[in-house]
Scaffold this motif. Structure first.
Motif, PDB file in Angstrom:
ATOM      1  N   ILE A  43      18.731  28.139 -13.870  1.00 62.67           N
ATOM      2  CA  ILE A  43      19.729  27.211 -13.326  1.00 62.67           C
ATOM      3  C   ILE A  43      19.085  25.856 -13.070  1.00 62.67           C
ATOM      4  CG2 ILE A  43      21.181  26.736 -11.317  1.00 62.67           C
ATOM      5  CD1 ILE A  43      21.745  29.743 -11.168  1.00 62.67           C
TER       6      ILE A  43
ATOM      7  N   ALA B 232      20.069  22.231 -14.727  1.00 64.45           N
ATOM      8  CA  ALA B 232      20.379  21.101 -13.853  1.00 64.45           C
ATOM      9  C   ALA B 232      19.466  19.918 -14.168  1.00 64.45           C
ATOM     10  CB  ALA B 232      20.236  21.518 -12.393  1.00 64.45           C
TER      11      ALA B 232
ATOM     12  N   GLU C 284      23.325  20.561  -5.335  1.00 64.37           N
ATOM     13  CA  GLU C 284      23.679  21.389  -6.486  1.00 64.37           C
ATOM     14  C   GLU C 284      23.000  22.756  -6.406  1.00 64.37           C
ATOM     15  OE1 GLU C 284      24.053  20.942 -11.320  1.00 64.37           O
ATOM     16  OE2 GLU C 284      22.998  19.430 -10.168  1.00 64.37           O
ATOM     17  N   ARG C 285      21.767  22.795  -5.923  1.00 61.78           N
ATOM     18  CA  ARG C 285      21.069  24.085  -5.778  1.00 61.78           C
ATOM     19  C   ARG C 285      21.776  24.971  -4.767  1.00 61.78           C
ATOM     20  NH1 ARG C 285      14.931  24.572  -5.185  1.00 61.78           N
ATOM     21  NH2 ARG C 285      15.338  26.458  -6.322  1.00 61.78           N
TER      22      ARG C 285
ATOM     23  N   ARG D 183      24.974  24.807  -4.011  1.00 62.79           N
ATOM     24  CA  ARG D 183      26.297  25.143  -4.538  1.00 62.79           C
ATOM     25  C   ARG D 183      26.208  26.171  -5.661  1.00 62.79           C
ATOM     26  NH1 ARG D 183      27.572  20.292  -5.533  1.00 62.79           N
ATOM     27  NH2 ARG D 183      27.112  20.297  -7.738  1.00 62.79           N
ATOM     28  N   ILE D 184      25.285  25.997  -6.599  1.00 60.64           N
ATOM     29  CA  ILE D 184      25.223  26.856  -7.786  1.00 60.64           C
ATOM     30  C   ILE D 184      24.288  28.043  -7.575  1.00 60.64           C
ATOM     31  CG2 ILE D 184      24.576  26.929 -10.217  1.00 60.64           C
ATOM     32  CD1 ILE D 184      25.440  24.042 -10.433  1.00 60.64           C
TER      33      ILE D 184
END
Length: 85
Positions: free
Chosen positions: A21, A25, A11-12, A14-15
């Protein structure tokens, strides 16, 4: 209170990587149940304090040995010839 040990690496990537952020998450991980670890207790804090004290003692010992060695190097010839005492 629930402790989130590590952010989701996929996720890190990707985002993105930033504190806000990561906070969102982490909140999503807690709400969804993926971050179900208990917070660290007093034993962990005690171990951390012992590690800090041991590291400090090692640094102090090294600094003392370095200081003695440099004092012997820079001492007058008469003191160096007599062995320091």
């Amino acid at each position: 209170m629930i402790e989130v040990n590590r952010p989701d690496e996929a996720e890190r990537r990707r985002i993105g990587k930033s504190d806000p952020i990561d906070a969102y998450a982490d909140t999503r991980a807690v709400v969804s149940g993926r971050a179900a670890s208990a917070p660290k207790d007093g034993a962990i804090a005690g171990i951390r304090a012992l590690q800090t004290a041991a590291c400090s003692a090692i640094k102090a010992r090294s600094a003392t040995l370095n200081q003695i060695a440099h004092l012997l190097i820079t001492a007058p010839d008469a003191i160096r010839a007599s062995g320091g005492g």
